[in-house]
Design a protein around this motif. Sequence first.
Motif, PDB file in Angstrom:
ATOM      1  N   LYS A  22      30.343  36.663  50.505  1.00 31.97           N
ATOM      2  CA  LYS A  22      29.722  36.697  49.175  1.00 31.97           C
ATOM      3  C   LYS A  22      30.729  37.154  48.117  1.00 31.97           C
ATOM      4  O   LYS A  22      30.740  36.646  46.996  1.00 31.97           O
ATOM      5  CB  LYS A  22      28.490  37.610  49.171  1.00 31.97           C
ATOM      6  CG  LYS A  22      27.310  37.044  49.934  1.00 31.97           C
ATOM      7  CD  LYS A  22      26.780  35.802  49.256  1.00 31.97           C
ATOM      8  CE  LYS A  22      25.549  35.284  49.940  1.00 31.97           C
ATOM      9  NZ  LYS A  22      25.096  34.012  49.355  1.00 31.97           N
ATOM     10  N   GLU A  37      32.900  34.246  47.260  1.00 33.28           N
ATOM     11  CA  GLU A  37      32.176  33.321  46.388  1.00 33.28           C
ATOM     12  C   GLU A  37      32.121  33.862  44.959  1.00 33.28           C
ATOM     13  O   GLU A  37      32.359  33.130  43.990  1.00 33.28           O
ATOM     14  CB  GLU A  37      30.755  33.116  46.926  1.00 33.28           C
ATOM     15  CG  GLU A  37      29.904  32.207  46.078  1.00 33.28           C
ATOM     16  CD  GLU A  37      28.462  32.106  46.571  1.00 33.28           C
ATOM     17  OE1 GLU A  37      27.672  31.448  45.867  1.00 33.28           O
ATOM     18  OE2 GLU A  37      28.130  32.678  47.631  1.00 33.28           O
ATOM     19  N   TYR A  38      31.816  35.136  44.831  1.00 26.51           N
ATOM     20  CA  TYR A  38      31.785  35.787  43.519  1.00 26.51           C
ATOM     21  C   TYR A  38      33.144  35.681  42.831  1.00 26.51           C
ATOM     22  O   TYR A  38      33.235  35.336  41.646  1.00 26.51           O
ATOM     23  CB  TYR A  38      31.387  37.252  43.691  1.00 26.51           C
ATOM     24  CG  TYR A  38      31.508  38.089  42.442  1.00 26.51           C
ATOM     25  CD1 TYR A  38      30.635  37.911  41.375  1.00 26.51           C
ATOM     26  CD2 TYR A  38      32.482  39.073  42.336  1.00 26.51           C
ATOM     27  CE1 TYR A  38      30.739  38.689  40.227  1.00 26.51           C
ATOM     28  CE2 TYR A  38      32.589  39.853  41.195  1.00 26.51           C
ATOM     29  CZ  TYR A  38      31.721  39.661  40.145  1.00 26.51           C
ATOM     30  OH  TYR A  38      31.820  40.427  39.011  1.00 26.51           O
ATOM     31  N   LYS A  80      33.645  32.123  41.488  1.00 32.42           N
ATOM     32  CA  LYS A  80      32.803  31.817  40.334  1.00 32.42           C
ATOM     33  C   LYS A  80      33.249  32.581  39.090  1.00 32.42           C
ATOM     34  O   LYS A  80      33.284  32.019  37.989  1.00 32.42           O
ATOM     35  CB  LYS A  80      31.338  32.116  40.659  1.00 32.42           C
ATOM     36  CG  LYS A  80      30.743  31.116  41.621  1.00 32.42           C
ATOM     37  CD  LYS A  80      29.297  31.429  41.939  1.00 32.42           C
ATOM     38  CE  LYS A  80      28.708  30.355  42.855  1.00 32.42           C
ATOM     39  NZ  LYS A  80      27.293  30.617  43.150  1.00 32.42           N
ATOM     40  N   THR A  82      38.668  42.432  40.610  1.00 32.91           N
ATOM     41  CA  THR A  82      37.637  42.864  39.663  1.00 32.91           C
ATOM     42  C   THR A  82      38.236  43.778  38.591  1.00 32.91           C
ATOM     43  O   THR A  82      37.932  43.638  37.405  1.00 32.91           O
ATOM     44  CB  THR A  82      36.492  43.572  40.407  1.00 32.91           C
ATOM     45  OG1 THR A  82      35.912  42.647  41.333  1.00 32.91           O
ATOM     46  CG2 THR A  82      35.422  44.042  39.455  1.00 32.91           C
ATOM     47  N   PHE A  92      27.762  40.525  39.660  1.00 33.35           N
ATOM     48  CA  PHE A  92      27.734  39.958  41.009  1.00 33.35           C
ATOM     49  C   PHE A  92      26.373  39.346  41.317  1.00 33.35           C
ATOM     50  O   PHE A  92      26.277  38.211  41.774  1.00 33.35           O
ATOM     51  CB  PHE A  92      28.076  41.065  42.026  1.00 33.35           C
ATOM     52  CG  PHE A  92      27.997  40.622  43.455  1.00 33.35           C
ATOM     53  CD1 PHE A  92      29.107  40.079  44.083  1.00 33.35           C
ATOM     54  CD2 PHE A  92      26.826  40.750  44.177  1.00 33.35           C
ATOM     55  CE1 PHE A  92      29.050  39.659  45.406  1.00 33.35           C
ATOM     56  CE2 PHE A  92      26.749  40.349  45.488  1.00 33.35           C
ATOM     57  CZ  PHE A  92      27.866  39.796  46.109  1.00 33.35           C
ATOM     58  N   LEU A 133      25.809  35.990  39.658  1.00 30.00           N
ATOM     59  CA  LEU A 133      26.680  34.874  40.009  1.00 30.00           C
ATOM     60  C   LEU A 133      26.535  34.410  41.450  1.00 30.00           C
ATOM     61  O   LEU A 133      26.910  33.277  41.784  1.00 30.00           O
ATOM     62  CB  LEU A 133      28.151  35.243  39.744  1.00 30.00           C
ATOM     63  CG  LEU A 133      28.538  35.425  38.286  1.00 30.00           C
ATOM     64  CD1 LEU A 133      29.998  35.837  38.175  1.00 30.00           C
ATOM     65  CD2 LEU A 133      28.288  34.149  37.485  1.00 30.00           C
ATOM     66  N   VAL A 134      26.033  35.265  42.309  1.00 29.67           N
ATOM     67  CA  VAL A 134      25.935  34.950  43.732  1.00 29.67           C
ATOM     68  C   VAL A 134      24.473  35.001  44.142  1.00 29.67           C
ATOM     69  O   VAL A 134      23.746  35.891  43.733  1.00 29.67           O
ATOM     70  CB  VAL A 134      26.771  35.944  44.570  1.00 29.67           C
ATOM     71  CG1 VAL A 134      26.659  35.652  46.049  1.00 29.67           C
ATOM     72  CG2 VAL A 134      28.229  35.910  44.140  1.00 29.67           C
TER      73      VAL A 134
END
Length: 166
Positions: free
Chosen positions: A9, A12-13, A16, A137, A159, A162-163
């Motif tokens: 995750k 993926e974050y 994105k 981040t 987070f 977006l996920v």
Amino acid sequence: MDSLDMFRKLAEYNRKFNESVYEVCGRLSEEERRRDMKAFFGSIHATLNHILVADTIWIGRLNGRPVTITSLDQELHADFASLARARKLTDEDLEQTVANLRPEDIDGSITYKSIFANKESTSRRGRILMHVFNHQTHHRGQVTTLLSQLGHDVGVTDFIALVDPW
């Protein structure tokens, strides 16, 4: 959720969030991207480049690839289009790296050579991944602040937004 799901995750974050940042940065002039705005790495371009440098180093180590970078502020790509393409490929590489991990790999160790000193260090993959995502981040937060100072908004960066929920 186990740690492997969490890292997937986070990858993926990462992708994105980077897509949003690079989309906004793509609308800036070259002068705006390179303007010294007194951030830690100076400009938006230099900060984005630094994130890519660090990711390239750590993903290489995670995958057993040689690291040829010699400095954390080494410019990998002078033009934004090349930097953006490299960012996209690096995000794909990171997602694939995490997707290929097995649960037992998270606690496995990696020994690597420091780019600053001629010494070896050893860290666990899970610890390295936490560092990679935290580092991204941190510096993306700097970039979003610089963009805001130039009057640009990257939109939602949370987070959870977006996920997909766990």
